[in-house]
Design a protein around this motif. Structure first.
Motif, PDB file in Angstrom:
ATOM      1  N   ILE A  93       0.831  -1.210   0.000  1.00  0.00           N
ATOM      2  CA  ILE A  93       0.000   0.000   0.000  1.00  0.00           C
ATOM      3  C   ILE A  93       0.864   1.257   0.000  1.00  0.00           C
ATOM      4  CG2 ILE A  93      -1.733   1.321   1.266  1.00  0.00           C
ATOM      5  CD1 ILE A  93      -2.798  -1.211  -0.053  1.00  0.00           C
ATOM      6  N   ALA A  94       1.896   1.291   0.859  1.00  0.00           N
ATOM      7  CA  ALA A  94       2.764   2.471   0.950  1.00  0.00           C
ATOM      8  C   ALA A  94       3.594   2.642  -0.313  1.00  0.00           C
ATOM      9  CB  ALA A  94       3.671   2.353   2.177  1.00  0.00           C
ATOM     10  N   GLY A  95       4.121   1.544  -0.842  1.00  0.00           N
ATOM     11  CA  GLY A  95       4.945   1.636  -2.035  1.00  0.00           C
ATOM     12  C   GLY A  95       4.189   2.145  -3.245  1.00  0.00           C
ATOM     13  N   VAL A 155       7.585   0.981   8.790  1.00  0.00           N
ATOM     14  CA  VAL A 155       7.502   0.358   7.460  1.00  0.00           C
ATOM     15  C   VAL A 155       6.706   1.258   6.521  1.00  0.00           C
ATOM     16  CG1 VAL A 155       6.615  -1.619   6.170  1.00  0.00           C
ATOM     17  CG2 VAL A 155       7.708  -1.970   8.382  1.00  0.00           C
ATOM     18  N   ALA A 156       5.629   1.862   7.022  1.00  0.00           N
ATOM     19  CA  ALA A 156       4.800   2.744   6.196  1.00  0.00           C
ATOM     20  C   ALA A 156       5.608   3.944   5.705  1.00  0.00           C
ATOM     21  CB  ALA A 156       3.581   3.204   6.989  1.00  0.00           C
ATOM     22  N   ALA A 157       6.395   4.553   6.590  1.00  0.00           N
ATOM     23  CA  ALA A 157       7.212   5.707   6.195  1.00  0.00           C
ATOM     24  C   ALA A 157       8.299   5.304   5.204  1.00  0.00           C
ATOM     25  CB  ALA A 157       7.843   6.349   7.431  1.00  0.00           C
ATOM     26  N   LEU A 158       8.913   4.140   5.427  1.00  0.00           N
ATOM     27  CA  LEU A 158       9.931   3.635   4.504  1.00  0.00           C
ATOM     28  C   LEU A 158       9.332   3.396   3.124  1.00  0.00           C
ATOM     29  CD1 LEU A 158      12.737   2.473   3.848  1.00  0.00           C
ATOM     30  CD2 LEU A 158      11.955   0.282   4.785  1.00  0.00           C
ATOM     31  N   GLY A 159       8.160   2.763   3.084  1.00  0.00           N
ATOM     32  CA  GLY A 159       7.501   2.498   1.811  1.00  0.00           C
ATOM     33  C   GLY A 159       7.109   3.775   1.087  1.00  0.00           C
ATOM     34  N   LEU A 160       6.664   4.785   1.840  1.00  0.00           N
ATOM     35  CA  LEU A 160       6.290   6.058   1.228  1.00  0.00           C
ATOM     36  C   LEU A 160       7.513   6.751   0.630  1.00  0.00           C
ATOM     37  CD1 LEU A 160       3.692   7.745   0.891  1.00  0.00           C
ATOM     38  CD2 LEU A 160       4.419   9.061   2.888  1.00  0.00           C
TER      39      LEU A 160
END
Length: 331
Positions: free
Chosen positions: A143-145, A237-242
């Motif tokens: 989702i984040a990526g 993980v969400a911030a990394l993916g964004l």
């Protein structure tokens, strides 16, 4: 020029009907007076906070209506069902389920698995312990990526910025949507596990890791608290993916990179020779939620986990903002 004349040059759009002028990240719209340069907005008409909530609502609806999102939630909901059925079959002859200490040791399966036959509520803790190392982060990474890269790949990112959303506002909205998915995904696992646990196993007072007895209501409250902690454990993980999503215009590449980084960090966290840096990995304290099942609760590793997640969110969130606000959006 005629009333509806439209002129487009290389990297430049001029439309006199309503007067819209756009040049490489700069938008000037005289109808309602909106001026936007590199995500900044100035002019007589300010963006209403209600418009921001409308953007968030639109992002949430769009995200949760996608078949990919529904498929991810379906897979997450299926994990507790499979675990519950497996435990029921294994113990159907009256034998006990082995292993499953609070930290996932013992070689018998995920944490708390040996307690499921005594109380179905333990299936919630087992399911969260089983999905947290891979399934939940993988879903968040997808989702984040796709958050920014997917819009760029679909050719809609430029239109979102002209809305006018503003780059900072759009990035925060994407992150908030990803965090909402973190919470929903975690609750889907917990609710599915509670439902299956109630159908296949008895419910009642339960024994904590410390050996004390607590009521079912208190155990249910701790299960909810554990679900919230697990959701908070995914903000890094969400911030990394964004951040990864701002580096490319390919949604698939961003998702694959995020999931690849997740797997790499998990592997590095298991190498004894790297013990000096392992406490700084975002996944190192993920299973610390088991300490909420102690009496009294051990807060040390829980606090460390939340601190590490906040650090990753700050670092990679800032990196995503710096990259996105300076990015030349062409799609």
């Amino acid at each position: 020029m005629s009333r509806a004349e439209f002129v487009q040059r290389d990297g430049e759009v001029i439309q006199r009907d309503g007067e819209v002028i756009q040049r490489d990240g700069e938008v000037i719209q005289r109808d309602g007076e909106v001026i936007q340069r590199d995500g900044g907005i100035a002019g007589a008409r300010k963006v209403s906070p209600l418009w921001t909530f409308g953007l968030l609502r639109s992002e949430l609806i769009t995200t949760f209506r996608r078949w990919r999102t529904l498929a991810l939630l379906g897979v997450l909901a299926a994990v507790p069902i499979l675990v519950g059925i497996a435990v029921k079959i294994e113990t159907g002859d009256g034998s006990s389920m082995g292993g499953g200490g609070p930290q996932g040791g013992g070689g018998g399966g995920p944490a708390f698995i040996s307690q499921i036959t005594n109380n179905g509520l333990f299936l919630v803790f087992t399911a969260l312990a089983a999905t947290l190392p891979f399934f939940l982060p993988m879903a968040i990474g997808v989702i984040a990526g796709d958050a920014i890269a997917g819009e760029a790949n679909a050719g809609t990112l430029r239109y979102l910025l002209v809305a006018p959303a503003g780059r900072t506002r759009l990035l925060l909205t994407k992150y908030a949507t990803t965090m909402a998915f973190c919470l929903v995904a975690t609750l889907v696992v917990a609710i599915s596990a509670l439902t299956v646990g109630a159908l296949l196993f008895p419910l009642g007072d339960l024994t904590t890791i410390s050996g004390t007895r607590i009521s079912f209501a208190e155990g249910l409250g701790r299960a909810l608290l554990i679900a919230l902690v697990v959701a908070a454990s995914l903000i890094g993980v969400a911030a990394l993916g964004l951040f990864v999503s701002t580096l490319t215009n390919s949604g698939i590449a961003a998702m694959a990179t995020t999931v690849g980084l997740l797997i790499t960090v998990q592997i590095l966290d298991q190498i004894p020779q790297l013990h000096a840096i392992q406490p700084y990995f975002f996944s190192h304290y993920w299973l610390s939620f088991a300490d909420l099942m102690r009496e009294p609760v051990y807060w040390d590793e829980l606090v460390k986990n939340l601190g590490i997640q906040a650090l990753y969110a700050a670092v990679f969130g800032s990196a995503a903002w710096a990259r996105f606000t300076a990015k030349d959006v062409t799609a």
